[in-house]
Design an enzyme around this catalytic site. Structure first.
Site, short mmCIF file in Angstrom:
data_model
loop_
_atom_site.label_atom_id
_atom_site.label_comp_id
_atom_site.label_asym_id
_atom_site.label_seq_id
_atom_site.Cartn_x
_atom_site.Cartn_y
_atom_site.Cartn_z
CB THR A 27 -0.97 -0.49 1.04
OG1 THR A 27 -0.01 0.25 2.03
CG2 THR A 27 -2.13 -0.97 1.07
CG HIS A 120 -3.54 -14.76 -5.60
ND1 HIS A 120 -4.84 -14.27 -4.47
CD2 HIS A 120 -4.83 -15.80 -5.57
CE1 HIS A 120 -4.99 -14.62 -3.60
NE2 HIS A 120 -5.81 -16.24 -4.22
CB SER A 194 -7.40 -9.28 6.08
OG SER A 194 -8.29 -9.52 4.32
CB ILE A 235 4.37 -3.37 6.67
CG1 ILE A 235 3.39 -4.50 7.34
CG2 ILE A 235 5.27 -4.45 5.93
CD1 ILE A 235 2.79 -4.82 6.04
P1 CNA Z 1 -6.57 -7.45 1.78
O1 CNA Z 1 -7.51 -8.33 2.23
O2 CNA Z 1 -7.46 -5.91 1.78
O3 CNA Z 1 -5.88 -7.15 3.48
C1 CNA Z 1 -5.45 -6.01 3.23
C2 CNA Z 1 -4.30 -6.28 4.59
O4 CNA Z 1 -3.06 -5.22 5.02
C3 CNA Z 1 -5.32 -5.65 5.73
O5 CNA Z 1 -5.48 -6.02 7.51
C4 CNA Z 1 -5.47 -4.16 6.38
O6 CNA Z 1 -4.96 -3.96 7.63
C5 CNA Z 1 -3.12 -4.01 5.78
N1 CNA Z 1 -2.69 -2.81 5.88
C6 CNA Z 1 -2.76 -2.48 4.81
N2 CNA Z 1 -1.71 -1.37 4.63
C7 CNA Z 1 -0.96 -2.07 5.72
C8 CNA Z 1 0.84 -0.92 6.03
N3 CNA Z 1 1.04 -0.74 5.40
N4 CNA Z 1 0.47 -1.56 7.56
C9 CNA Z 1 0.38 -3.20 7.53
N5 CNA Z 1 -0.82 -3.27 7.40
C10 CNA Z 1 -1.47 -2.60 6.08
O7 CNA Z 1 -5.66 -8.18 1.11
P2 CNA Z 1 -5.06 -9.98 0.76
O8 CNA Z 1 -3.92 -9.90 0.44
O9 CNA Z 1 -5.50 -10.09 2.36
O10 CNA Z 1 -6.23 -10.49 0.25
C11 CNA Z 1 -5.93 -10.66 -0.80
C12 CNA Z 1 -6.61 -10.57 -2.23
C13 CNA Z 1 -6.02 -9.19 -1.84
C14 CNA Z 1 -5.77 -11.17 -3.49
O11 CNA Z 1 -6.42 -11.68 -4.31
C15 CNA Z 1 -5.20 -9.72 -4.38
O12 CNA Z 1 -4.71 -10.82 -5.00
C16 CNA Z 1 -5.37 -9.03 -3.69
N6 CNA Z 1 -4.88 -7.74 -4.02
C17 CNA Z 1 -2.76 -7.78 -4.96
C18 CNA Z 1 -3.18 -6.55 -4.59
C19 CNA Z 1 -1.41 -6.24 -4.81
O13 CNA Z 1 -1.41 -6.90 -5.51
N7 CNA Z 1 -0.41 -5.11 -4.72
C20 CNA Z 1 -3.90 -5.09 -3.91
C21 CNA Z 1 -5.50 -5.37 -4.14
C22 CNA Z 1 -5.30 -6.20 -3.77
#
Ligand code: CNA
Length: 249
Positions: A27, A120, A194, A235
Site C-alpha cells: 500500500t 494469485h 487480512s 509494515i
Molecule cells: P486485504 O484483504 O485487502 O488485506 C490487506 C491487509 O493489509 C488489511 O488487513 C490491512 O489492514 C493491512 N494493511 C494495509 N496496509 C498496511 C500497512 N501499510 N501496514 C500494515 N498492514 C497494512 O488483502 P489480502 O492480500 O489479504 O487479500 C488477498 C487479495 C488481495 C488477493 O487476491 C490479491 O490479489 C488482492 N490484491 C492484491 C494487490 C497487490 O498485488 N498489491 C492489491 C489489491 C488487492
C-alpha cells in the site's frame, strides 16, 4: 518496544523463514489493498467481487478493463516498499527461504527476492481465456489500450485476454508448492494480509508443531489468536524501526 525485541529474536533464531504476504505490504507504494478504509472495496464505484469474477469477465470484459485501467499503472510503476526490502535482506542473510504472496503486483520480484510463489498470479503477462498457451508480455501490449480500459483480443484465436491473475472462480496457482514451503518453515512471517481469501488464508494452520507464526498487520486477522507474536502496526514502520544487522546495506 518489547515486541520489536521479540521479533528480532525470533528472526535471528530462525533458519527457515517463509513469508506469507498480501496487499498491505504494497500500500505504501501507492497500490491500494482490498479491505482497508482506503482500499478498493471502499470505492463505491467499484463492485470488488464482480470485477474479479471470471464469469462476469467472460460475459463482459469491459467491467474489468475499466477497473484495471486505474490499478494497472499503480502496479506497473510502483516501487518496492521497506517491507519488500526487509524480506529481500532476510533472504540475503540466508534466513528467508521463500515468499508465498497473494499479490499480483510483482513488487517482491522487483525488490530482488528470488523464490517468490505468486499464488494469485501476476500482471507481467496477459493470457487468453481460451488457452493458457496464448499469452503475451504485458509490456508488449499497447499501453494506451490498457490505460483506456480497452479489451485485449488474442491475436491467435480472437478470445478475450486478461492479466495472468487468479479471478474468483479460478484455481490458485502453485498451491501445493506454497503448502510445502509453509509446512517446512520454522517461522511463518505473515505480512499485510487480512487472511480472508481462501485457500491462502488457511495456510498458517499448516505450520509444523514447533513453528512460530508472526503477524505484522495494522488491523486484526483471522489467525491472530494462534500467533506467537502479533504486531498491529504499519509494515514500513516496523521494517524501518527493526533495522537489520549493520553488515547489510
Ligand atoms: P486485504 O484483504 O485487502 O488485506 C490487506 C491487509 O493489509 C488489511 O488487513 C490491512 O489492514 C493491512 N494493511 C494495509 N496496509 C498496511 C500497512 N501499510 N501496514 C500494515 N498492514 C497494512 O488483502 P489480502 O492480500 O489479504 O487479500 C488477498 C487479495 C488481495 C488477493 O487476491 C490479491 O490479489 C488482492 N490484491 C492484491 C494487490 C497487490 O498485488 N498489491 C492489491 C489489491 C488487492
Amino acid at each position: 518496544m518489547a515486541h520489536y525485541d521479540r521479533l528480532m529474536e525470533l528472526l535471528m533464531k530462525s533458519e527457515n523463514i517463509v513469508a506469507l504476504t498480501g496487499a498491505g505490504i504494497s500500500t505504501s507504494s501507492g497500490v491500494p489493498d482490498f479491505r482497508s478504509p482506503k482500499g478498493i472495496y471502499a470505492d463505491p464505484s467499484v463492485d470488488g467481487e464482480r470485477v474479479f469474477d471470471i464469469k462476469v469477465f467472460e460475459e463482459d470484459p469491459t467491467v474489468f478493463g475499466r477497473f484495471f485501467a486505474k490499478l494497472y499503472p499503480q502496479m506497473r510503476d510502483g516501487a518496492p516498499t521497506k517491507g519488500h526490502i526487509m524480506l529481500k535482506k532476510l533472504e540475503d542473510m540466508g534466513k528467508l527461504k521463500s515468499i508465498v504472496t497473494q499479490n499480483i503486483d510483482g513488487l517482491h520480484t522487483k525488490a530482488g527476492s528470488s523464490n517468490v510463489i505468486e499464488v494469485h498470479g501476476n500482471i507481467r503477462e496477459y493470457v487468453c481465456i481460451n488457452s493458457v498457451h496464448h499469452r503475451i508480455p504485458t509490456a508488449e501490449l499497447n499501453q494506451d489500450s490498457l490505460l483506456n480500459g480497452e479489451t485485449i483480443i488474442c491475436s491467435e484465436c480472437g478470445g478475450f485476454m486478461k492479466p495472468d491473475v487468479v479471478f474468483f472462480g479460478e484455481p490458485v496457482h502453485n498451491y501445493e508448492k506454497a503448502l510445502t514451503q509453509v509446512q517446512s518453515a520454522d517461522l511463518l512471517l505473515v505480512m499485510g494480509t487480512s487472511l480472508t481469501v481462501y485457500p491462502v488464508a488457511g495456510l498458517p494452520g499448516y505450520c509444523g508443531d514447533n513453528a512460530k507464526v508472526v503477524i505484522i498487520n495494522d488491523s486484526p486477522t483471522s489467525y491472530d489468536h494462534d500467533a506467537e507474536l502479533v504486531i498491529r502496526e504499519d509494515i514500513d514502520e516496523v521494517a524501518g524501526k527493526l533495522g537489520l544487522p549493520a553488515t547489510y546495506s
